[in-house]
Design an enzyme around this catalytic site. Structure first.
Site, PDB file in Angstrom:
ATOM      1  N   HIS A  61      -5.472  -4.059  -1.186  1.00  0.00           N
ATOM      2  CA  HIS A  61      -5.391  -3.022  -2.219  1.00  0.00           C
ATOM      3  C   HIS A  61      -5.464  -3.606  -3.629  1.00  0.00           C
ATOM      4  CE1 HIS A  61      -4.589   0.717   0.014  1.00  0.00           C
ATOM      5  NE2 HIS A  61      -4.086  -0.089   0.932  1.00  0.00           N
ATOM      6  N   SER A  70       0.799  -1.226   0.000  1.00  0.00           N
ATOM      7  CA  SER A  70       0.000   0.000   0.000  1.00  0.00           C
ATOM      8  C   SER A  70       0.830   1.273   0.000  1.00  0.00           C
ATOM      9  CB  SER A  70      -0.940  -0.004   1.199  1.00  0.00           C
ATOM     10  OG  SER A  70      -0.200  -0.113   2.393  1.00  0.00           O
ATOM     11  N   LYS A 103     -11.890  -0.618   0.940  1.00  0.00           N
ATOM     12  CA  LYS A 103     -11.122   0.118  -0.070  1.00  0.00           C
ATOM     13  C   LYS A 103     -11.934   0.197  -1.362  1.00  0.00           C
ATOM     14  CE  LYS A 103      -7.038  -0.296   2.570  1.00  0.00           C
ATOM     15  NZ  LYS A 103      -6.326  -1.315   3.320  1.00  0.00           N
TER      16      LYS A 103
HETATM   17  C1  LIG Z   1      -6.050  -1.498   4.676  1.00  0.00           C
HETATM   18  C2  LIG Z   1      -5.446  -2.827   4.880  1.00  0.00           C
HETATM   19  C3  LIG Z   1      -5.960  -3.690   5.852  1.00  0.00           C
HETATM   20  C4  LIG Z   1      -7.047  -3.279   6.794  1.00  0.00           C
HETATM   21  O1  LIG Z   1      -8.292  -3.256   6.188  1.00  0.00           O
HETATM   22  P1  LIG Z   1      -9.531  -2.651   6.975  1.00  0.00           P
HETATM   23  O2  LIG Z   1     -10.689  -3.349   6.396  1.00  0.00           O
HETATM   24  O3  LIG Z   1      -9.552  -1.185   6.741  1.00  0.00           O
HETATM   25  O4  LIG Z   1      -9.334  -2.984   8.425  1.00  0.00           O
HETATM   26  C5  LIG Z   1      -5.404  -4.952   5.954  1.00  0.00           C
HETATM   27  N1  LIG Z   1      -4.392  -5.329   5.161  1.00  0.00           N
HETATM   28  C6  LIG Z   1      -3.870  -4.528   4.228  1.00  0.00           C
HETATM   29  C7  LIG Z   1      -2.760  -5.013   3.368  1.00  0.00           C
HETATM   30  C8  LIG Z   1      -4.385  -3.248   4.053  1.00  0.00           C
HETATM   31  O5  LIG Z   1      -3.854  -2.442   3.133  1.00  0.00           O
END
Ligand SMILES: *Cc1c(COP(=O)(O)O)cnc(C)c1O
Length: 394
Positions: free
Chosen positions: A210, A182, A241
């Site tokens: 992502h 990310s 996301k």
């Molecule tokens: C954003 C993210 C998460 C967390 O996701 P949420 O649903 O917002 O808790 C977990 N793993 C990765 C790789 C992320 O980028």
């Protein structure tokens, strides 16, 4: 009287001095290409709202309809009285979308990682983890009490060296990696990682937070991107996301999913996703299956913005996704850059340690299908002006 919490003042001051203090801005508008940020209209270059679904009329309508029918809260954890028919449907729809045997949803991607890793490995086991894995993977690994061995970022070669050196000393092994990283927007070499992992009897897990809704056919994620269907044991995902809502998912092998219904602690001890969340997620899955229009628009926008930024002379790192890091180096410069962008009406967050390594501070631009071409041009102009003013570009 000594104050036992004085250390917090000192630590906060240290963060300020290092340019690492989180200045949290407040939105007074829905998510979209434009936001009201701390009372001021600004172009949104920060959100994970890749497809513009966070405020999409179809998702809003689906959530409202479901609330009229089912109310707001689930009322319990999934295992007691919190599994409604719509939760079961979402589990099934996500499995179909990902092309896997089964899926199980959680409150967030973060809790999905906390659920699945400790359910698969314990004290007698070993985890091989990419050095730049997401914090929720790291926390899941720590909770498991397994031995954690970090391998060089995105290196299947180093992974193999580590497997060779350590695998035999442990009962079970887990290899875990982010799909799309990310902070840099690069991809895990999942095909090579799969090939290596095969030889060492290790469970393979990818966190595609992502990647879902972004890479692969119609946004089906990194496993689809590398054509590894049926070969990756566990796929973690998030609905916060590209899906524009909230919620986490573990998809893949049906045995793993069944085991999580019995032993996934956030499933057993934290309540189910709320009704509007579930309904909106179901609508998002439908939309992604109906058309690739939003995913295509996202990539058009991302390719255009990255090409233009490179032409202006910015270093956008090694991203191969819509995540566009604008590398600036020291954290105070990144913060100054972000402040000046905001003055110019562009909301672009500075990221510093510990979110990214020291000396690798950046503005991370998040491109979305919600952006119009004119929005991107306006953003490029602001980057040009601020970049020249601060001597980042000539
Ligand atoms: C954003 C993210 C998460 C967390 O996701 P949420 O649903 O917002 O808790 C977990 N793993 C990765 C790789 C992320 O980028």
């Amino acid at each position: 009287m000594t104050d036992k919490l004085t250390w917090i003042d000192e630590e906060l001051q240290n963060l300020h001095n290092a340019g690492l203090y989180n200045h949290i801005r407040t939105l007074g508008s829905p998510q979209g290409a434009w936001l009201v940020v701390d009372g001021k209209k600004a172009l949104n270059f920060c959100s994970n709202n890749y497809l513009g679904l966070a405020n999409h009329p179809r998702l809003v309508a689906a959530a409202k309809k479901a609330m009229d029918q089912y109310g707001v809260g689930p009322g319990a954890v999934r295992t007691i009285a919190g599994t409604m028919d719509m939760h079961v449907k979402l589990d099934q729809r996500l499995a179909e979308f990902k092309g896997v045997d089964a899926a199980i949803t959680f409150q967030s991607g973060f809790t999905a990682n906390l659920a699945v890793i400790p359910a698969l490995v314990g004290k007698e086991d070993v985890i091989f983890s990419d050095a730049l894995n997401h914090a929720s993977i790291i926390d899941g690994c720590r909770l498991s009490r397994a031995k954690i061995i970090a391998y060089e970022h995105a290196s299947a070669t180093d992974l193999e060296l580590q497997l060779k050196a350590h695998r035999a000393n442990f009962r079970r092994a887990l290899v875990v990696t982010d799909g799309v990283f990310s902070m840099d927007g690069d991809l895990a070499p999942l095909d090579e990682i799969y090939a290596v992992t095969q030889n060492y009897e290790a469970i393979l897990m990818v966190d595609d937070a992502h990647g879902e809704g972004v890479v692969g056919k119609g946004g089906r994620g990194i496993v689809d991107h590398f054509k590894l269907h049926g070969k990756v044991d566990v796929e973690v995902g998030t609905m916060s996301k590209a899906f524009g809502v909230m919620g986490g998912v573990v998809a893949g092998n049906a045995k793993v999913v069944e085991w999580l219904r019995q032993r996934g602690r956030p499933f057993l001890f934290s309540s189910a996703m709320t009704i509007p969340d579930v309904a909106a997620c179901l609508e998002a899955v439908d939309m992604l299956e109906e058309s690739t229009e939003l995913v295509d628009k996202l990539w058009d926008n991302a390719n255009y913005f990255k090409k233009e930024m490179a032409t202006l002379g910015f270093d956008t790192g090694k991203s191969v996704t819509p995540i566009t890091p604008v590398m600036l180096g020291e954290a105070p410069l990144a913060q100054e850059f972000s402040r000046k962008l905001y003055e110019a009406g562009v909301f672009g967050m500075a990221l510093g340690f510990p979110t990214v390594p020291r000396g690798k501070a950046r503005i991370r631009v998040m491109i979305s299908a919600a952006h119009a071409r004119e929005d991107l041009d306006l953003g490029l102009e602001a980057f040009l002006r601020v970049g020249r003013q601060l001597g980042v570009i000539a």
